[in-house]
Design an enzyme around this catalytic site. Structure first.
Site, PDB file in Angstrom:
ATOM      1  N   GLY A 130       0.824  -1.211   0.000  1.00  0.00           N
ATOM      2  CA  GLY A 130       0.000   0.000   0.000  1.00  0.00           C
ATOM      3  C   GLY A 130       0.851   1.250   0.000  1.00  0.00           C
ATOM      4  O   GLY A 130       1.967   1.275  -0.520  1.00  0.00           O
ATOM      5  N   GLY A 131       0.316   2.290   0.639  1.00  0.00           N
ATOM      6  CA  GLY A 131       1.016   3.574   0.668  1.00  0.00           C
ATOM      7  C   GLY A 131       2.358   3.504   1.369  1.00  0.00           C
ATOM      8  O   GLY A 131       3.236   4.336   1.119  1.00  0.00           O
TER       9      GLY A 131
END
Lengths: 525, 117
Positions: free
Chosen positions: A180-181
């Site tokens: 993810g981020g």
């Protein structure tokens, strides 16, 4: 009076005891079971990793007692000391570094508000002290229970990664999942070292991909060490295990200055500056279509055994890495005729441009070995933006103010020759081997364009083409025409390359060049 | 039969006589030559020739050694000349770190950056 002294002593003992207990608790991480589980996976704990990487006895921990402040979703029942990340500073080969290490045994190494504060604090310290920042990543990602606080923590880290870029070297070691981020923190650092088998990086995992696009892929194929070191170029190194990852960090650090105000560190001398390797004189084949291994030239010219290749598996038609020339750390850029004839494509453009910018940011002289037959032709390349990507190389070299030296070993054709640190973009010293051919294009291509009508009208077009190509080669396929115009500073024997580069580097030791004042350029990203 | 035998004997005898007479003539010629060219001179001459051959041989040997020596000396001289062209200080400044020029310009540029901020 005696009673008060005794109670004072007892009180102090109690305080010391309490501190010892806190310390022991902090060292426990997520508890024995989770530590055992981590070991069972063949992985070290956060502290074990730090101790293995840093010089023995040099680690000083910071913020070991910080705990999270959240109460939702059961977080109020557990307040592990350190909040899943160990931060501090120490030394590598006697040089100071700051470090954080995510602890997978504590709440899966999930990253929350307090963990973010700890990482930000150590990053701020690194920037103020002017020392490299090393991150050991092993985290399940954002701590979902903390909601936006967790996202804020990531944002603060990304912000600092960006501010620190070009100020202090930042190195990320991937020792577990990173999805993810969360991937953007390592992505913003200068070097990513992935560990085979235990680390992976991706924005969206296999399950999401299957749902959205229908593609089926496993985690390792999607975001494993080889996927990122060979295909995407996200990772700069792929290590076999944790120990090799740490050794790579230690070696990498040995070439880098601690910050952008320091020169790159020089090492003790291990090689003769006058060493002239006669094998270089026969390295380049007489036939321009026969490839040769540019790595052999690099190994022969620089101090023996000092070349550390970066991005070894990615865009192998280009070579970048660090080496030492008479003890001085330098950045080396080269084209590799063994792979796709060393043409410049999208990936190699990115690889070269990024490396050149790093070296310039950290005062590391650049030495380029140019054998540049051209840019990679093809619809995919054109539609993929080879124009934009190739422009990054010329941009990076042009704005670089560190000493720049180039050796043209063979082909120097057209735009691909210009961008590879040619004299035309203000390289300080350009040397050419006698085998160099500096022209707008190769002889065969040139005569086909220049003499198309004559060749078509000839009684024997093939013979006429060959004759004209030979005439073109005699005129242009050598370095002397460029040397006659000052575009090549000297034509040298290949075996003389080492002493000539050392002498040029010595001359340019204190080189200072100023760029026009501006906030920043607009690089064709 | 008797006539044939005596004829054969005569021919053989004549052949022998001719052969020995020829040998005698050769001996006389040799003796005459020995008289004309006494043995001492010949020996001296022979000795002189041998001596000359020896001298020639030794000179040739000396020449070979000389050539080798000359080649080695030339190679050493070449190497020495080459070495003398090789400055021992090549790259020494790289070991000394950056100089004041670098430091001065660096501080100038950092001051500029601070002012901008």
């Amino acid at each position: 009076m005696t009673d008060s002294v005794e109670s004072s002593v007892d009180g102090r003992e109690a305080l010391l005891k309490q501190l010892r207990e806190y310390r022991e608790k902090a060292l426990e991480g997520g508890g024995k079971d989770r530590v055992d589980a981590q070991h069972a996976k063949g992985k070290l704990t956060a502290r074990e990793r730090i101790l293995q990487l840093l010089d023995e006895g040099s680690f000083q921990e910071v913020d070991a007692y910080m705990v999270h402040r959240q109460t939702d979703f059961g977080l109020d029942k557990s307040h592990p000391l350190g909040d899943g990340v160990v931060t501090g500073y120490g030394k590598i080969n006697g040089r100071r570094v700051c470090i954080y290490s995510q602890d997978f045994t504590v709440l899966g190494g999930s990253f929350g508000e307090v963990a973010g504060q700890k990482v930000c604090k150590i990053m701020d310290l690194a920037m103020q002290a002017g020392v490299p920042m090393i991150g050991l990543n092993d985290s399940g990602g954002a701590r979902i229970q903390e909601g936006v606080h967790s996202l804020s923590a990531y944002g603060e880290v990304f912000y600092r990664n960006t501010l620190a870029s070009g100020v202090i070297p930042q190195i990320s070691v991937m020792l577990g999942p990173c999805a993810g981020g969360a991937v953007y923190s390592p992505a913003l650092t200068d070097f990513i070292i992935m560990t085979k088998g235990i680390s992976n990086m991706f924005i969206t995992g296999p399950e999401v991909i299957k749902t959205v696009t229908g593609e089926q892929v496993d985690t390792e194929t999607l975001g494993g060490a080889m996927a990122h070191s060979a295909t995407s170029g996200v990772a700069h190194f792929a290590a076999e295990n944790e120990a090799e990852s740490f050794e790579t960090v230690r070696r990498l650090i040995s070439y880098l200055p601690s910050n952008n105000a320091e020169p790159a560190p020089a090492a003790s001398l291990s090689d003769d500056p006058w060493r002239m390797d006669p094998t270089l004189d026969t390295l380049v084949p007489a036939d321009p279509s026969v490839p040769y291994d540019m790595r052999m030239a690099i190994e022969a010219v620089f101090d023996l055994g000092t070349f550390l290749e970066v991005h070894t598996n990615f865009a192998q038609n280009a070579i970048v890495g660090f080496a030492r020339l008479h003890g001085q750390a330098v950045g080396v850029v080269a084209q590799q005729p063994l792979v796709m004839s060393g043409v410049i494509d999208i990936d190699s453009s990115d690889k070269i441009a990024r490396f050149v910018r790093f070296c310039d940011a950290f005062n590391m002289p650049l030495i380029t070995f140019s054998d540049s037959p051209g840019f990679m032709p093809g619809v995919n390349q054109e539609h993929g933006g080879i124009i934009r990507h190739g422009a990054k190389i010329v941009y990076a070299y042009s704005e670089a103010t560190v000493p720049k030296l180039t050796v043209v070993t063979r082909k120097g054709y057209g735009g691909a020759y210009i961008v590879m640190s040619s004299k035309h973009i203000h390289t300080d010293q350009v040397f050419a081997w006698p085998t160099a051919e500096i022209a707008v294009m190769g002889a065969d291509g040139a005569v086909n364009i220049l003499f198309r009508k004559e060749i078509a009208a000839a009684a024997d077009p093939a013979a006429e083409r060959a004759r004209l190509a030979q005439e073109f080669r005699d005129k242009f396929s050598n370095p002397y025409r460029a040397a006659a115009n000052g575009y090549v500073d000297d034509v040298i024997l290949p075996s003389e390359t080492r002493p000539r580069l050392i002498a040029a580097l010595e001359l340019l030791r204190d080189k200072q060049a100023k760029l026009p004042a501006k906030k920043h350029g607009s690089m064709p990203l | 039969m008797g006539t044939d035998f005596s004829a054969g004997l005569q021919v053989s005898l004549l052949g022998l006589i001719i052969t020995f007479v020829a040998l005698g003539v050769f001996i006389l010629i040799i003796l005459a030559l020995k008289t004309l060219f006494p043995a001492e001179r010949a020996a001296k001459k022979s000795a002189a020739v041998q001596q000359a051959a020896l001298v020639e041989a030794s000179v040739e040997t000396e020449d070979d050694e000389g050539e080798v020596v000359a080649v080695i000396a030339a190679a050493l001289a070449y190497a020495r000349v080459g070495q003398s062209n090789r400055s021992a200080s090549l790259g020494s400044l790289l070991q000394e770190g950056r100089g004041s020029w670098w430091a001065a310009r660096r501080s100038e540029s950092s001051e500029g950056n601070t002012e901008k901020r």
